[in-house]
Design a protein around this motif. Structure first.
Motif, short mmCIF file in Angstrom:
data_model
loop_
_atom_site.label_atom_id
_atom_site.label_comp_id
_atom_site.label_asym_id
_atom_site.label_seq_id
_atom_site.Cartn_x
_atom_site.Cartn_y
_atom_site.Cartn_z
N ILE A 124 0.84 -1.20 0.00
CA ILE A 124 0.00 0.00 0.00
C ILE A 124 0.87 1.25 0.00
CG2 ILE A 124 -0.27 -0.35 2.52
CD1 ILE A 124 -2.81 1.38 2.38
N THR A 125 0.43 2.26 -0.76
CA THR A 125 1.10 3.55 -0.72
C THR A 125 0.09 4.64 -1.08
OG1 THR A 125 3.07 4.80 -1.39
CG2 THR A 125 1.93 3.58 -3.13
N GLY A 126 0.49 5.90 -0.87
CA GLY A 126 -0.41 7.01 -1.16
C GLY A 126 0.25 8.04 -2.06
N LEU A 127 -0.53 8.60 -2.96
CA LEU A 127 -0.01 9.58 -3.92
C LEU A 127 -0.96 10.76 -4.07
CD1 LEU A 127 1.00 7.27 -6.92
CD2 LEU A 127 2.52 8.20 -5.17
N VAL A 128 -0.44 11.87 -4.58
CA VAL A 128 -1.30 12.96 -5.04
C VAL A 128 -1.69 12.64 -6.48
CG1 VAL A 128 -0.45 14.77 -3.50
CG2 VAL A 128 0.77 14.30 -5.64
#
Ligand code: OOB
Length: 535
Positions: free
Chosen positions: A271-275
Protein backbone atom coordinates in the motif's frame (compact mmCIF):
# COMPACT_ATOMS: atom_id res chain seq x y z
CA UNK A 1 7.58 30.27 26.05
CA UNK A 2 3.92 30.10 25.00
CA UNK A 3 2.13 27.08 26.36
CA UNK A 4 1.05 24.43 23.86
CA UNK A 5 -2.62 23.65 24.12
CA UNK A 6 -5.26 21.65 22.36
CA UNK A 7 -8.39 21.13 24.37
CA UNK A 8 -11.83 19.75 23.71
CA UNK A 9 -14.82 20.70 25.86
CA UNK A 10 -14.91 18.27 28.78
CA UNK A 11 -18.23 16.73 27.75
CA UNK A 12 -16.83 15.77 24.34
CA UNK A 13 -13.49 14.64 25.72
CA UNK A 14 -15.28 12.33 28.16
CA UNK A 15 -17.37 10.93 25.32
CA UNK A 16 -14.28 10.24 23.18
CA UNK A 17 -12.60 8.43 26.05
CA UNK A 18 -15.72 6.42 26.84
CA UNK A 19 -16.06 5.41 23.18
CA UNK A 20 -12.50 4.06 23.28
CA UNK A 21 -11.11 6.54 20.76
CA UNK A 22 -8.70 8.08 23.23
CA UNK A 23 -6.99 5.31 25.11
CA UNK A 24 -4.32 7.15 27.06
CA UNK A 25 -1.51 5.94 24.79
CA UNK A 26 1.46 8.12 23.84
CA UNK A 27 3.57 8.18 20.70
CA UNK A 28 6.60 6.75 22.48
CA UNK A 29 4.46 4.35 24.47
CA UNK A 30 2.94 2.65 21.45
CA UNK A 31 6.26 2.17 19.69
CA UNK A 32 7.90 0.74 22.77
CA UNK A 33 5.02 -1.67 23.22
CA UNK A 34 5.23 -2.78 19.60
CA UNK A 35 8.97 -3.29 19.90
CA UNK A 36 8.44 -5.48 22.95
CA UNK A 37 5.89 -7.56 21.04
CA UNK A 38 7.68 -7.94 17.71
CA UNK A 39 11.31 -6.88 18.30
CA UNK A 40 12.72 -8.72 15.28
CA UNK A 41 10.10 -7.72 12.77
CA UNK A 42 11.44 -5.24 10.22
CA UNK A 43 10.06 -1.77 11.07
CA UNK A 44 11.66 0.46 8.48
CA UNK A 45 13.64 0.14 5.28
CA UNK A 46 15.31 2.92 3.34
CA UNK A 47 18.53 3.36 1.37
CA UNK A 48 20.95 0.76 2.74
CA UNK A 49 19.23 0.65 6.11
CA UNK A 50 16.98 -2.08 7.38
CA UNK A 51 15.92 -1.73 11.00
CA UNK A 52 13.84 -4.01 13.16
CA UNK A 53 11.41 -2.61 15.73
CA UNK A 54 14.08 -3.24 18.37
CA UNK A 55 16.64 -1.32 16.27
CA UNK A 56 14.27 1.60 15.83
CA UNK A 57 13.64 1.87 19.57
CA UNK A 58 17.36 1.63 20.32
CA UNK A 59 18.20 4.32 17.77
CA UNK A 60 15.41 6.57 19.02
CA UNK A 61 16.74 6.22 22.56
CA UNK A 62 20.17 7.17 21.29
CA UNK A 63 18.71 10.39 19.89
CA UNK A 64 16.77 11.07 23.08
CA UNK A 65 20.01 10.82 25.02
CA UNK A 66 21.72 13.19 22.58
CA UNK A 67 18.93 15.71 22.94
CA UNK A 68 19.20 15.51 26.72
CA UNK A 69 22.97 15.99 26.56
CA UNK A 70 22.44 19.17 24.53
CA UNK A 71 20.35 20.53 27.36
CA UNK A 72 16.99 20.35 25.59
CA UNK A 73 14.14 20.28 28.08
CA UNK A 74 10.77 18.51 27.85
CA UNK A 75 8.30 20.78 26.07
CA UNK A 76 10.99 22.45 23.94
CA UNK A 77 10.13 22.67 20.27
CA UNK A 78 12.42 21.24 17.64
CA UNK A 79 12.13 21.88 13.92
CA UNK A 80 12.45 18.68 11.91
CA UNK A 81 13.30 19.04 8.25
CA UNK A 82 14.17 15.61 6.94
CA UNK A 83 13.44 13.75 3.72
CA UNK A 84 12.04 10.23 3.54
CA UNK A 85 14.87 8.42 5.27
CA UNK A 86 14.70 5.94 8.16
CA UNK A 87 16.34 8.54 10.42
CA UNK A 88 13.13 10.54 10.19
CA UNK A 89 11.60 7.93 12.46
CA UNK A 90 14.52 7.48 14.87
CA UNK A 91 14.75 11.26 15.28
CA UNK A 92 11.04 11.83 15.75
CA UNK A 93 10.56 8.97 18.19
CA UNK A 94 13.71 10.15 19.98
CA UNK A 95 12.02 13.52 20.38
CA UNK A 96 8.86 11.88 21.70
CA UNK A 97 10.91 9.80 24.09
CA UNK A 98 12.53 12.96 25.47
CA UNK A 99 9.21 14.82 25.73
CA UNK A 100 10.31 17.25 23.02
CA UNK A 101 7.88 18.69 20.48
CA UNK A 102 8.68 18.13 16.79
CA UNK A 103 7.68 20.92 14.43
CA UNK A 104 7.23 19.16 11.10
CA UNK A 105 8.40 20.97 7.98
CA UNK A 106 8.88 19.85 4.38
CA UNK A 107 12.24 19.39 2.64
CA UNK A 108 11.03 21.98 0.10
CA UNK A 109 10.72 24.72 2.71
CA UNK A 110 13.29 27.48 2.62
CA UNK A 111 14.44 30.45 4.68
CA UNK A 112 11.14 32.34 4.81
CA UNK A 113 9.08 29.36 5.86
CA UNK A 114 11.51 27.84 8.35
CA UNK A 115 12.18 31.21 9.97
CA UNK A 116 8.44 31.72 10.31
CA UNK A 117 7.95 28.28 11.90
CA UNK A 118 10.90 28.89 14.24
CA UNK A 119 9.46 32.22 15.38
CA UNK A 120 5.89 30.99 15.79
CA UNK A 121 6.87 27.84 17.65
CA UNK A 122 9.78 29.42 19.59
CA UNK A 123 11.87 26.43 18.55
CA UNK A 124 15.30 26.11 20.11
CA UNK A 125 16.68 23.33 17.89
CA UNK A 126 16.67 22.43 14.21
CA UNK A 127 17.30 18.96 12.81
CA UNK A 128 18.42 18.46 9.22
CA UNK A 129 20.27 16.11 6.96
CA UNK A 130 23.37 17.65 5.39
CA UNK A 131 22.41 17.24 1.74
CA UNK A 132 19.35 16.10 -0.10
CA UNK A 133 18.69 16.24 -3.85
CA UNK A 134 21.66 18.51 -4.32
CA UNK A 135 20.51 21.04 -1.73
CA UNK A 136 22.82 21.95 1.13
CA UNK A 137 20.69 22.20 4.27
CA UNK A 138 23.64 23.39 6.36
CA UNK A 139 23.70 26.61 4.38
CA UNK A 140 19.98 27.06 4.88
CA UNK A 141 20.33 26.29 8.59
CA UNK A 142 23.04 28.93 9.01
CA UNK A 143 20.74 31.53 7.44
CA UNK A 144 17.76 30.43 9.50
CA UNK A 145 19.79 30.57 12.70
CA UNK A 146 20.99 34.08 11.87
CA UNK A 147 17.33 35.15 11.75
CA UNK A 148 16.11 33.16 14.74
CA UNK A 149 17.46 34.37 18.08
CA UNK A 150 16.43 31.34 20.16
CA UNK A 151 17.22 28.62 17.62
CA UNK A 152 20.46 27.69 19.37
CA UNK A 153 21.01 24.09 18.40
CA UNK A 154 21.61 22.56 15.00
CA UNK A 155 21.58 18.79 14.75
CA UNK A 156 22.74 17.18 11.52
CA UNK A 157 21.63 13.55 11.44
CA UNK A 158 24.61 12.49 9.35
CA UNK A 159 26.91 13.49 12.25
CA UNK A 160 24.84 11.73 14.89
CA UNK A 161 24.62 8.54 12.86
CA UNK A 162 28.38 8.41 12.56
CA UNK A 163 28.84 8.83 16.26
CA UNK A 164 28.29 5.41 17.78
CA UNK A 165 29.27 6.26 21.33
CA UNK A 166 26.82 4.53 23.59
CA UNK A 167 25.50 7.03 26.10
CA UNK A 168 23.38 6.24 29.14
CA UNK A 169 19.64 6.10 28.54
CA UNK A 170 17.70 9.11 29.83
CA UNK A 171 15.07 8.60 32.50
CA UNK A 172 11.56 8.35 31.05
CA UNK A 173 9.81 11.69 30.71
CA UNK A 174 6.31 12.10 32.08
CA UNK A 175 4.14 12.73 29.03
CA UNK A 176 0.36 12.72 29.25
CA UNK A 177 -1.71 11.46 26.36
CA UNK A 178 -3.76 14.68 26.39
CA UNK A 179 -0.57 16.72 25.89
CA UNK A 180 0.36 18.20 22.54
CA UNK A 181 2.72 15.73 20.86
CA UNK A 182 3.90 17.86 17.93
CA UNK A 183 3.11 20.77 15.64
CA UNK A 184 2.00 20.12 12.09
CA UNK A 185 1.80 22.86 9.51
CA UNK A 186 -1.36 23.92 7.77
CA UNK A 187 -1.82 24.23 4.06
CA UNK A 188 -1.69 28.00 4.60
CA UNK A 189 -4.82 29.14 2.78
CA UNK A 190 -4.44 32.72 3.98
CA UNK A 191 -0.95 34.09 4.47
CA UNK A 192 1.76 31.98 6.01
CA UNK A 193 1.19 28.44 7.25
CA UNK A 194 -0.25 28.09 10.71
CA UNK A 195 0.93 25.65 13.34
CA UNK A 196 -1.38 22.80 14.26
CA UNK A 197 -0.98 21.31 17.73
CA UNK A 198 -2.01 17.64 17.78
CA UNK A 199 -2.29 15.62 20.96
CA UNK A 200 -1.15 12.03 21.47
CA UNK A 201 -4.74 10.96 22.11
CA UNK A 202 -6.26 12.52 19.03
CA UNK A 203 -3.50 11.72 16.57
CA UNK A 204 -3.07 8.11 17.66
CA UNK A 205 -6.80 7.61 17.29
CA UNK A 206 -6.70 8.98 13.75
CA UNK A 207 -3.92 6.70 12.54
CA UNK A 208 -4.99 3.62 14.51
CA UNK A 209 -8.47 3.87 13.00
CA UNK A 210 -6.95 4.63 9.57
CA UNK A 211 -4.78 1.52 9.78
CA UNK A 212 -7.92 -0.52 10.51
CA UNK A 213 -9.81 1.04 7.62
CA UNK A 214 -6.89 0.21 5.31
CA UNK A 215 -6.61 -3.32 6.69
CA UNK A 216 -2.99 -2.99 7.82
CA UNK A 217 -1.42 -5.78 9.82
CA UNK A 218 1.97 -7.34 10.42
CA UNK A 219 2.12 -8.62 6.86
CA UNK A 220 1.51 -5.21 5.28
CA UNK A 221 4.24 -3.12 3.70
CA UNK A 222 3.50 0.60 3.60
CA UNK A 223 5.63 2.81 1.35
CA UNK A 224 5.96 6.52 2.20
CA UNK A 225 6.20 8.05 -1.25
CA UNK A 226 5.07 11.64 -0.58
CA UNK A 227 7.18 13.74 1.83
CA UNK A 228 6.63 11.99 5.13
CA UNK A 229 6.23 15.16 7.21
CA UNK A 230 2.92 15.73 5.44
CA UNK A 231 -0.16 14.55 7.28
CA UNK A 232 -1.22 12.12 4.53
CA UNK A 233 1.88 9.86 4.47
CA UNK A 234 2.37 10.42 8.19
CA UNK A 235 -0.99 9.32 9.49
CA UNK A 236 -3.51 8.32 6.83
CA UNK A 237 -2.56 5.60 7.80
CA UNK A 238 0.95 6.65 6.92
CA UNK A 239 4.15 5.64 8.63
CA UNK A 240 2.69 5.99 12.12
CA UNK A 241 -0.38 3.91 11.31
CA UNK A 242 1.86 1.27 9.75
CA UNK A 243 4.11 1.08 12.82
CA UNK A 244 1.06 0.97 15.06
CA UNK A 245 -0.17 -2.07 13.13
CA UNK A 246 3.26 -3.74 13.22
CA UNK A 247 3.69 -3.36 9.47
CA UNK A 248 6.88 -2.55 7.60
CA UNK A 249 7.58 1.00 6.47
CA UNK A 250 9.50 1.62 3.26
CA UNK A 251 10.96 5.10 2.86
CA UNK A 252 11.00 6.20 -0.74
CA UNK A 253 13.12 9.28 -1.45
CA UNK A 254 11.87 9.88 -4.98
CA UNK A 255 8.24 9.51 -6.05
CA UNK A 256 9.06 8.91 -9.72
CA UNK A 257 7.50 5.77 -11.15
CA UNK A 258 10.93 4.36 -11.93
CA UNK A 259 12.32 4.65 -8.39
CA UNK A 260 9.05 3.74 -6.71
CA UNK A 261 8.36 0.68 -8.86
CA UNK A 262 11.85 -0.64 -8.08
CA UNK A 263 11.14 -0.36 -4.35
CA UNK A 264 7.69 -1.89 -4.70
CA UNK A 265 9.26 -4.88 -6.43
CA UNK A 266 12.12 -5.18 -3.97
CA UNK A 267 10.09 -4.83 -0.77
CA UNK A 268 6.79 -6.29 -1.97
CA UNK A 269 4.99 -3.08 -1.04
CA UNK A 270 1.26 -3.57 -0.45
CA UNK A 271 0.00 0.00 0.00
CA UNK A 272 1.10 3.55 -0.72
CA UNK A 273 -0.41 7.01 -1.16
CA UNK A 274 -0.01 9.58 -3.92
CA UNK A 275 -1.30 12.96 -5.04
CA UNK A 276 -3.31 12.84 -8.29
CA UNK A 277 -0.56 14.04 -10.69
CA UNK A 278 1.78 11.31 -9.49
CA UNK A 279 -0.95 8.72 -9.76
CA UNK A 280 -1.40 9.74 -13.40
CA UNK A 281 2.32 9.35 -14.07
CA UNK A 282 2.43 5.95 -12.40
CA UNK A 283 -0.53 4.76 -14.42
CA UNK A 284 1.21 5.83 -17.59
CA UNK A 285 4.51 4.21 -16.61
CA UNK A 286 2.87 0.95 -15.58
CA UNK A 287 2.10 0.11 -19.19
CA UNK A 288 5.77 -0.35 -20.06
CA UNK A 289 7.48 -1.13 -16.78
CA UNK A 290 9.64 -4.22 -16.46
CA UNK A 291 9.16 -4.17 -12.71
CA UNK A 292 6.89 -6.56 -10.90
CA UNK A 293 4.47 -4.36 -8.97
CA UNK A 294 1.89 -7.08 -8.43
CA UNK A 295 2.30 -6.90 -4.63
CA UNK A 296 0.57 -3.52 -4.60
CA UNK A 297 -2.97 -3.96 -3.31
CA UNK A 298 -4.07 -0.42 -2.52
CA UNK A 299 -3.21 2.88 -4.14
CA UNK A 300 -4.45 5.74 -2.01
CA UNK A 301 -4.95 9.04 -3.78
CA UNK A 302 -5.56 12.33 -1.99
CA UNK A 303 -4.43 15.85 -1.25
CA UNK A 304 -6.32 17.16 -4.26
CA UNK A 305 -9.26 16.00 -6.30
CA UNK A 306 -8.74 12.78 -8.23
CA UNK A 307 -11.09 12.96 -11.16
CA UNK A 308 -13.40 9.97 -11.64
CA UNK A 309 -12.08 9.23 -15.12
CA UNK A 310 -8.56 8.76 -13.72
CA UNK A 311 -9.78 6.88 -10.63
CA UNK A 312 -11.61 4.43 -12.87
CA UNK A 313 -8.36 3.47 -14.63
CA UNK A 314 -6.30 2.56 -11.55
CA UNK A 315 -7.30 -1.09 -11.41
CA UNK A 316 -6.69 -1.79 -15.09
CA UNK A 317 -3.32 0.00 -15.21
CA UNK A 318 -1.73 -0.69 -11.84
CA UNK A 319 -3.60 -3.86 -10.92
CA UNK A 320 -4.66 -2.59 -7.47
CA UNK A 321 -7.64 -0.96 -5.81
CA UNK A 322 -7.97 2.77 -5.57
CA UNK A 323 -8.76 4.38 -2.26
CA UNK A 324 -9.65 8.06 -2.21
CA UNK A 325 -8.45 10.05 0.78
CA UNK A 326 -9.76 13.51 1.52
CA UNK A 327 -8.13 14.90 4.61
CA UNK A 328 -6.56 17.91 6.22
CA UNK A 329 -3.75 18.46 8.69
CA UNK A 330 -6.29 20.10 11.01
CA UNK A 331 -7.98 16.75 11.49
CA UNK A 332 -10.89 15.24 9.57
CA UNK A 333 -9.91 12.49 7.14
CA UNK A 334 -12.34 10.70 4.81
CA UNK A 335 -11.71 7.42 3.05
CA UNK A 336 -13.51 5.31 0.55
CA UNK A 337 -13.64 1.88 2.13
CA UNK A 338 -11.97 -1.20 0.69
CA UNK A 339 -15.32 -2.96 0.25
CA UNK A 340 -17.09 0.01 -1.34
CA UNK A 341 -18.59 -0.61 -4.78
CA UNK A 342 -16.63 0.89 -7.68
CA UNK A 343 -19.16 3.64 -8.15
CA UNK A 344 -18.38 5.05 -4.68
CA UNK A 345 -14.63 4.44 -4.81
CA UNK A 346 -14.40 6.24 -8.14
CA UNK A 347 -16.85 9.08 -7.73
CA UNK A 348 -16.57 10.16 -4.09
CA UNK A 349 -13.84 11.28 -1.72
CA UNK A 350 -15.02 8.90 0.97
CA UNK A 351 -16.60 9.22 4.37
CA UNK A 352 -15.14 10.20 7.74
CA UNK A 353 -13.01 7.90 9.87
CA UNK A 354 -15.12 8.20 12.98
CA UNK A 355 -18.81 7.83 13.80
CA UNK A 356 -18.18 10.89 16.00
CA UNK A 357 -16.83 13.08 13.22
CA UNK A 358 -19.51 15.76 12.98
CA UNK A 359 -19.90 17.08 9.47
CA UNK A 360 -21.99 20.15 8.66
CA UNK A 361 -22.51 21.35 5.12
CA UNK A 362 -23.89 24.88 5.07
CA UNK A 363 -24.78 27.68 2.70
CA UNK A 364 -23.52 31.27 2.88
CA UNK A 365 -25.96 32.03 5.67
CA UNK A 366 -24.72 29.11 7.74
CA UNK A 367 -27.85 27.01 7.15
CA UNK A 368 -27.46 23.29 6.43
CA UNK A 369 -28.00 22.34 2.78
CA UNK A 370 -29.93 19.21 1.70
CA UNK A 371 -28.04 16.03 0.76
CA UNK A 372 -26.56 16.22 -2.69
CA UNK A 373 -26.32 20.02 -2.66
CA UNK A 374 -22.94 21.74 -2.46
CA UNK A 375 -22.11 23.76 0.63
CA UNK A 376 -19.25 24.71 2.88
CA UNK A 377 -17.83 21.91 4.97
CA UNK A 378 -17.56 22.49 8.71
CA UNK A 379 -16.39 19.77 11.04
CA UNK A 380 -15.52 18.88 14.60
CA UNK A 381 -14.71 15.60 16.22
CA UNK A 382 -12.29 13.44 18.19
CA UNK A 383 -9.20 14.28 16.12
CA UNK A 384 -10.02 17.70 14.64
CA UNK A 385 -8.33 20.63 16.32
CA UNK A 386 -10.11 23.42 18.14
CA UNK A 387 -7.38 26.04 17.72
CA UNK A 388 -4.12 26.81 15.95
CA UNK A 389 -1.04 27.60 17.98
CA UNK A 390 -0.26 31.23 18.68
CA UNK A 391 -2.59 32.79 16.10
CA UNK A 392 -5.66 34.50 17.52
CA UNK A 393 -6.68 36.07 14.22
CA UNK A 394 -6.66 32.73 12.41
CA UNK A 395 -8.57 31.11 15.25
CA UNK A 396 -11.27 33.74 15.12
CA UNK A 397 -11.59 33.18 11.36
CA UNK A 398 -11.30 29.43 11.20
CA UNK A 399 -13.52 28.16 14.01
CA UNK A 400 -17.20 28.73 14.75
CA UNK A 401 -18.39 29.62 18.23
CA UNK A 402 -19.43 26.05 18.84
CA UNK A 403 -16.07 24.66 17.85
CA UNK A 404 -16.45 23.64 14.21
CA UNK A 405 -13.44 24.01 11.95
CA UNK A 406 -14.21 25.86 8.73
CA UNK A 407 -12.41 23.71 6.18
CA UNK A 408 -12.86 26.13 3.28
CA UNK A 409 -13.90 23.19 1.10
CA UNK A 410 -17.14 23.04 -0.83
CA UNK A 411 -18.54 19.54 -0.76
CA UNK A 412 -21.77 17.65 -1.16
CA UNK A 413 -22.85 14.67 0.89
CA UNK A 414 -24.79 11.63 -0.22
CA UNK A 415 -27.54 10.11 1.89
CA UNK A 416 -25.11 7.46 3.14
CA UNK A 417 -22.55 10.04 4.29
CA UNK A 418 -20.02 10.01 1.43
CA UNK A 419 -18.51 13.37 0.52
CA UNK A 420 -17.69 14.65 -2.93
CA UNK A 421 -15.37 17.65 -3.15
CA UNK A 422 -16.87 20.26 -5.46
CA UNK A 423 -14.51 23.18 -4.98
CA UNK A 424 -13.19 25.55 -2.44
CA UNK A 425 -14.28 28.78 -0.84
CA UNK A 426 -10.78 30.02 -0.01
CA UNK A 427 -8.21 31.61 -2.25
CA UNK A 428 -5.41 29.13 -2.15
CA UNK A 429 -3.94 27.24 -5.05
CA UNK A 430 -3.88 23.46 -4.71
CA UNK A 431 -0.86 22.75 -6.86
CA UNK A 432 -0.48 19.02 -7.00
CA UNK A 433 -1.56 18.72 -3.37
CA UNK A 434 0.76 21.53 -2.21
CA UNK A 435 -1.38 24.37 -0.90
CA UNK A 436 -0.22 27.88 -1.79
CA UNK A 437 -1.74 31.00 -0.29
CA UNK A 438 -2.46 33.58 -3.01
CA UNK A 439 -2.07 36.33 -0.45
CA UNK A 440 1.37 35.16 0.66
CA UNK A 441 2.72 35.23 -2.89
CA UNK A 442 1.09 38.57 -3.66
CA UNK A 443 2.86 40.06 -0.65
CA UNK A 444 6.22 38.87 -1.91
CA UNK A 445 5.65 40.14 -5.43
CA UNK A 446 4.49 43.52 -4.13
CA UNK A 447 7.90 43.92 -2.53
CA UNK A 448 9.46 44.16 -6.01
CA UNK A 449 10.00 47.81 -7.09
CA UNK A 450 8.54 47.16 -10.55
CA UNK A 451 5.27 45.74 -9.26
CA UNK A 452 2.44 48.19 -8.72
CA UNK A 453 -0.26 45.65 -7.96
CA UNK A 454 -0.69 41.92 -8.29
CA UNK A 455 -3.31 39.20 -7.96
CA UNK A 456 -2.33 35.54 -7.74
CA UNK A 457 -4.90 33.15 -9.11
CA UNK A 458 -5.29 29.40 -9.53
CA UNK A 459 -5.70 28.21 -13.12
CA UNK A 460 -6.89 24.68 -13.93
CA UNK A 461 -3.98 22.62 -15.19
CA UNK A 462 -4.20 19.25 -16.88
CA UNK A 463 -1.16 17.91 -15.09
CA UNK A 464 -0.90 19.75 -11.75
CA UNK A 465 -4.64 20.04 -11.16
CA UNK A 466 -4.08 23.74 -10.56
CA UNK A 467 -1.18 26.02 -11.32
CA UNK A 468 -0.46 29.51 -10.03
CA UNK A 469 -0.69 32.56 -12.24
CA UNK A 470 0.30 36.05 -11.08
CA UNK A 471 -1.43 38.95 -12.83
CA UNK A 472 0.93 41.89 -12.45
CA UNK A 473 0.42 45.60 -13.08
CA UNK A 474 3.93 46.91 -13.64
CA UNK A 475 5.20 50.10 -12.09
CA UNK A 476 7.10 51.97 -14.82
CA UNK A 477 8.99 49.72 -17.17
CA UNK A 478 7.71 46.16 -17.39
CA UNK A 479 10.08 43.68 -15.71
CA UNK A 480 10.69 40.23 -17.19
CA UNK A 481 8.56 37.40 -15.84
CA UNK A 482 11.70 35.39 -15.17
CA UNK A 483 13.07 38.25 -13.09
CA UNK A 484 9.99 38.25 -10.90
CA UNK A 485 10.12 34.49 -10.49
CA UNK A 486 13.79 34.68 -9.50
CA UNK A 487 12.91 37.48 -7.09
CA UNK A 488 10.34 35.29 -5.31
CA UNK A 489 12.79 32.41 -5.15
CA UNK A 490 15.50 34.67 -3.74
CA UNK A 491 13.20 35.72 -0.95
CA UNK A 492 13.69 32.23 0.36
CA UNK A 493 10.44 30.55 -0.56
CA UNK A 494 9.77 26.90 -1.29
CA UNK A 495 10.08 26.30 -5.01
CA UNK A 496 6.48 25.15 -5.40
CA UNK A 497 5.34 28.67 -4.43
CA UNK A 498 7.14 30.42 -7.30
CA UNK A 499 4.37 31.46 -9.73
CA UNK A 500 4.10 29.06 -12.66
CA UNK A 501 3.03 31.87 -14.93
CA UNK A 502 3.15 35.66 -14.92
CA UNK A 503 0.74 37.73 -17.00
CA UNK A 504 1.21 41.49 -17.26
CA UNK A 505 -1.92 43.63 -17.38
CA UNK A 506 -2.37 47.39 -17.61
CA UNK A 507 -5.01 47.62 -14.95
CA UNK A 508 -7.47 45.52 -13.05
CA UNK A 509 -10.98 45.97 -14.33
CA UNK A 510 -12.47 48.71 -12.20
CA UNK A 511 -15.69 46.86 -11.57
CA UNK A 512 -13.61 44.13 -10.01
CA UNK A 513 -11.41 46.47 -8.04
CA UNK A 514 -14.36 48.67 -7.14
CA UNK A 515 -15.71 45.79 -5.15
CA UNK A 516 -12.30 45.80 -3.41
CA UNK A 517 -12.68 42.16 -2.61
CA UNK A 518 -9.50 40.39 -3.66
CA UNK A 519 -11.58 37.27 -3.98
CA UNK A 520 -13.82 38.89 -6.57
CA UNK A 521 -10.82 40.30 -8.42
CA UNK A 522 -9.16 36.89 -8.53
CA UNK A 523 -12.33 35.27 -9.81
CA UNK A 524 -12.71 37.87 -12.54
CA UNK A 525 -9.12 37.47 -13.67
CA UNK A 526 -9.42 33.70 -13.74
CA UNK A 527 -12.56 33.88 -15.85
CA UNK A 528 -11.04 36.36 -18.28
CA UNK A 529 -7.92 34.26 -18.59
CA UNK A 530 -9.85 31.09 -19.29
CA UNK A 531 -12.04 32.82 -21.89
CA UNK A 532 -8.96 34.05 -23.71
CA UNK A 533 -7.43 30.61 -23.64
CA UNK A 534 -10.51 29.22 -25.31
CA UNK A 535 -10.54 31.85 -28.05
C1 OOB B 1 -4.15 16.96 2.96
O1 OOB B 1 -3.94 17.87 3.96
P1 OOB B 1 -3.58 19.42 3.78
O2 OOB B 1 -3.69 20.00 5.14
O3 OOB B 1 -2.31 19.58 3.03
O4 OOB B 1 -4.69 20.02 2.84
C2 OOB B 1 -6.07 19.94 3.15
C3 OOB B 1 -6.89 20.38 1.96
C4 OOB B 1 -8.36 20.09 2.10
O5 OOB B 1 -9.01 21.05 2.90
C5 OOB B 1 -8.79 20.11 0.65
O6 OOB B 1 -8.91 21.42 0.20
C6 OOB B 1 -7.63 19.46 -0.07
O7 OOB B 1 -6.50 19.69 0.78
N1 OOB B 1 -7.79 18.03 -0.27
C7 OOB B 1 -8.56 17.46 -1.25
C8 OOB B 1 -8.41 16.06 -1.10
N2 OOB B 1 -7.57 15.83 -0.06
C9 OOB B 1 -7.21 17.04 0.42
N3 OOB B 1 -9.35 17.99 -2.19
C10 OOB B 1 -10.00 17.14 -3.02
N4 OOB B 1 -9.89 15.80 -2.94
C11 OOB B 1 -9.13 15.21 -2.00
N5 OOB B 1 -9.02 13.86 -1.95
O8 OOB B 1 -4.11 17.27 1.79
C12 OOB B 1 -4.41 15.57 3.40
C13 OOB B 1 -4.30 15.22 4.74
C14 OOB B 1 -4.54 13.91 5.14
C15 OOB B 1 -4.90 12.96 4.19
C16 OOB B 1 -5.01 13.31 2.86
C17 OOB B 1 -4.76 14.62 2.46
Amino acid sequence: MLELKQQWPEERAARYRAAGYWRGETMWGFLERRAAEIPDHVAVVGGKQRWTYADLVRKAKHYATKFGALGLQPGDRVIVQLPNIPEFLSVVFGLFRAGLIPVFTLPAHRLTEITHFAAKSEACAYIITAMHEGFDYRVLAAQVQAHSPVLHHLIVVDDVENDDQQAADIPPVDVRSSDVAFLQISGGSTGLSKLIPRTHDDYIYSFRASAEICGLDETSVYMATLPVAHNFPMSSPGVFGALYAGSRVVMCTSPTAEASFALIEQERVTITGLVPPLALLWMQAAATTQRDISSLQILQVGGAKFIPEAASRVKATLGCSVQQVFGMAEGLVNYTRLDDPDDIAINTQGRPISPDDEVLIVDDMGNPVPDGEPGMLLTRGPYTINAYHNDEAANARSFTDDGYYRTGDIVSRSADGYLTVRGRAGDHINRSGEKISAEEIEDHLLAHPSVLDVAVVSIPDPYLGERSCAFVIPRGEKPKGTVLKAFVRLRGLADFKVPDQIVFVDAFETTAVGKTSRKFLRETLREQFLKNVEL
